[in-house]
Design an enzyme around this catalytic site. Structure first.
Site, mmCIF file in Angstrom:
data_model
loop_
_atom_site.group_PDB
_atom_site.id
_atom_site.type_symbol
_atom_site.label_atom_id
_atom_site.label_comp_id
_atom_site.label_asym_id
_atom_site.label_seq_id
_atom_site.Cartn_x
_atom_site.Cartn_y
_atom_site.Cartn_z
ATOM 1 N N HIS A 72 0.850 -1.191 0.000
ATOM 2 C CA HIS A 72 0.000 0.000 0.000
ATOM 3 C C HIS A 72 0.888 1.243 0.000
ATOM 4 C CE1 HIS A 72 -4.180 -1.565 1.458
ATOM 5 N NE2 HIS A 72 -3.686 -2.274 0.463
ATOM 6 N N TYR A 200 -9.813 5.573 6.714
ATOM 7 C CA TYR A 200 -10.078 6.025 8.076
ATOM 8 C C TYR A 200 -11.144 7.105 8.006
ATOM 9 C CZ TYR A 200 -5.735 3.705 9.501
ATOM 10 O OH TYR A 200 -4.754 2.789 9.762
ATOM 11 N N PRO A 292 -5.493 0.923 18.238
ATOM 12 C CA PRO A 292 -5.170 0.409 16.901
ATOM 13 C C PRO A 292 -5.186 1.467 15.801
ATOM 14 C CG PRO A 292 -7.383 -0.258 17.562
ATOM 15 C CD PRO A 292 -6.745 0.366 18.756
ATOM 16 N N LYS A 296 -0.022 0.470 15.017
ATOM 17 C CA LYS A 296 1.322 0.458 15.589
ATOM 18 C C LYS A 296 1.608 -0.705 16.535
ATOM 19 C CE LYS A 296 2.689 3.836 13.311
ATOM 20 N NZ LYS A 296 3.406 3.398 12.111
ATOM 21 N N TYR A 383 3.205 6.984 9.817
ATOM 22 C CA TYR A 383 2.415 5.814 9.453
ATOM 23 C C TYR A 383 3.310 4.700 8.891
ATOM 24 C CZ TYR A 383 -1.808 3.280 8.130
ATOM 25 O OH TYR A 383 -2.808 2.329 8.050
#
Length: 388
Positions: A72, A200, A292, A296, A383
């Site tokens: 991704h 998200y 979550p 991480k 990220y």
């Protein structure tokens, strides 16, 4: 029996540490409270930072991940009427890998089996002795027999409820915790992902996340009150609520289907300091837990294993400084990753008790993110994973 390192906890962090040490010629043994089938049945996150991918390749267990995982290069964040695409590759030159934690565990088991690495499953009544002395040892019960392992060092990879952290005296240990007033209701379904990247979504009804395990297996989440139970939510109610919390163009293409797993996880941020005492060294959930949001948990455990494996290898090679520095080194990254998970959680979830001011601040933050390359770069850097 005697081993150089006794690893308590046979999840992915304990297994990875064992593999890295044994490949360096260090004799490590793993004690796991559960059965192997139970460990392999646990459904966990599947977003791997580039650093973790590199460690798995170094350990010789990256081939299936590289063949079957999904790279991704970005993610989608949508909230308060604003949608922004975070292009990891463009902003940082890095990507993340979608490859389930269960698959990582399978690969680690297979590699350890090939070298006949010792693992005691269903090890009960594990206790740590003389951890602050020169001759620590661990006792446990296995197949109804009392066992004792004498060792040089103990690696506590046994999670939040394990014995390792509690073996550090209260007078030495300091714990920091923030409990969030909600949980995540998650379902696993044999359906294609709504997009080829994670979504998200912040919404006035609560947070939602659209994730994936592979091209035909999706993992979706909803923010729910802590009073909810999985059985309170039918599949139909879950899908209807998820569609309400997604932008219309995504809700329209969402493919629904029967859930094959459904659970609710509470959210907390937790860090215990120090991460070492005497001959005990903590790694993963034994020392810290993150919400979550931001993926991480496993990745932070992997960075602990990176530091600890190298410190132990260095120590047995004659240089003990990295092992003495382990706690401070690991904690520096732990706090930064925890900050990122906390900030993502604050930006995207509903906190009803905090009123309209927080909602306005969240909207301003997402709008700033959408129009600031610097803000997007900062999010992307965190990220894909801060450097080790």
């Amino acid at each position: 029996m005697r081993h150089q390192v006794c690893i308590i906890g046979g999840g992915p962090s304990g297994l990875l540490l064992s593999l890295l040490l044994r490949r360096a010629g260090i004799d490590a043994v793993v004690l796991e409270r559960r059965s192997r089938s139970y460990v392999l049945s646990r459904i966990r996150a599947g977003v791997l930072e580039q650093g973790l991918c590199d460690i798995l390749r170094e350990a010789g267990v990256g081939a299936r991940m590289d063949a079957e995982g999904f790279v991704h290069d970005g993610t989608i964040i949508t909230a308060h009427g604003t949608t922004v695409h975070i292009d990891f590759k463009k902003l940082t030159g890095k990507s993340v890998m979608i490859y389930g934690q269960t698959e990582v565990t399978h690969d680690l088991y297979d590699a350890l089996d090939r070298i006949d690495a010792p693992i005691f499953h269903e090890a009960e009544d594990v206790a740590i002795h003389d951890a602050n002395g020169d001759a620590p040892y661990v006792t446990f019960t296995h197949d109804g027999k009392n066992q004792r392992i004498e060792c040089d060092y103990i690696a506590g990879c046994d999670g939040f409820h394990g014995v390792s952290r509690r073996s550090i005296p209260d007078a030495v240990r300091r714990e920091f915790e923030h409990v969030y007033p909600f949980g995540w209701l998650g379902i696993l379904s044999e359906t294609p992902p709504v997009t080829d990247e994670l979504v998200y979504s912040g919404h006035e009804r609560g947070f939602a996340l659209c994730s994936m395990r592979n091209a035909n297996l999706s993992r979706h989440y909803l923010q729910v009150p802590l009073t909810d139970q999985p059985e309170d939510w039918s599949d139909e109610a879950f899908w209807a609520e998820l569609k309400l919390r997604l932008p219309p163009h995504l809700a329209e293409v969402l493919v629904t289907g029967p859930s094959i797993e459904k659970s609710i996880a509470p959210l907390r941020s937790f860090i215990s300091e120090p991460m070492s005492w005497g001959r005990i060294f903590l790694a993963g959930d034994a020392a810290h837990i993150v919400p979550p949001t931001g993926a991480k948990g496993l990745n932070l455990a992997a960075s602990d294993v990176y530091y600890l494996s190298r410190a132990l290898i260095s120590h047995f090679g004659g240089d003990g400084q990295p092992l003495r520095d382990y706690s401070a080194t690991a904690l520096a990254r732990v706090w930064k990753a925890s900050r990122f998970s906390w900030s993502m959680t604050r930006m995207l979830h509903e906190f009803p008790s905090e009123g309209d001011f927080l909602a306005k601040m969240q909207a301003a933050e997402v709008d700033y993110l959408a129009h600031s390359p610097a803000a997007q770069t900062a999010l992307a850097e965190n990220y894909v994973g801060l450097p080790y």
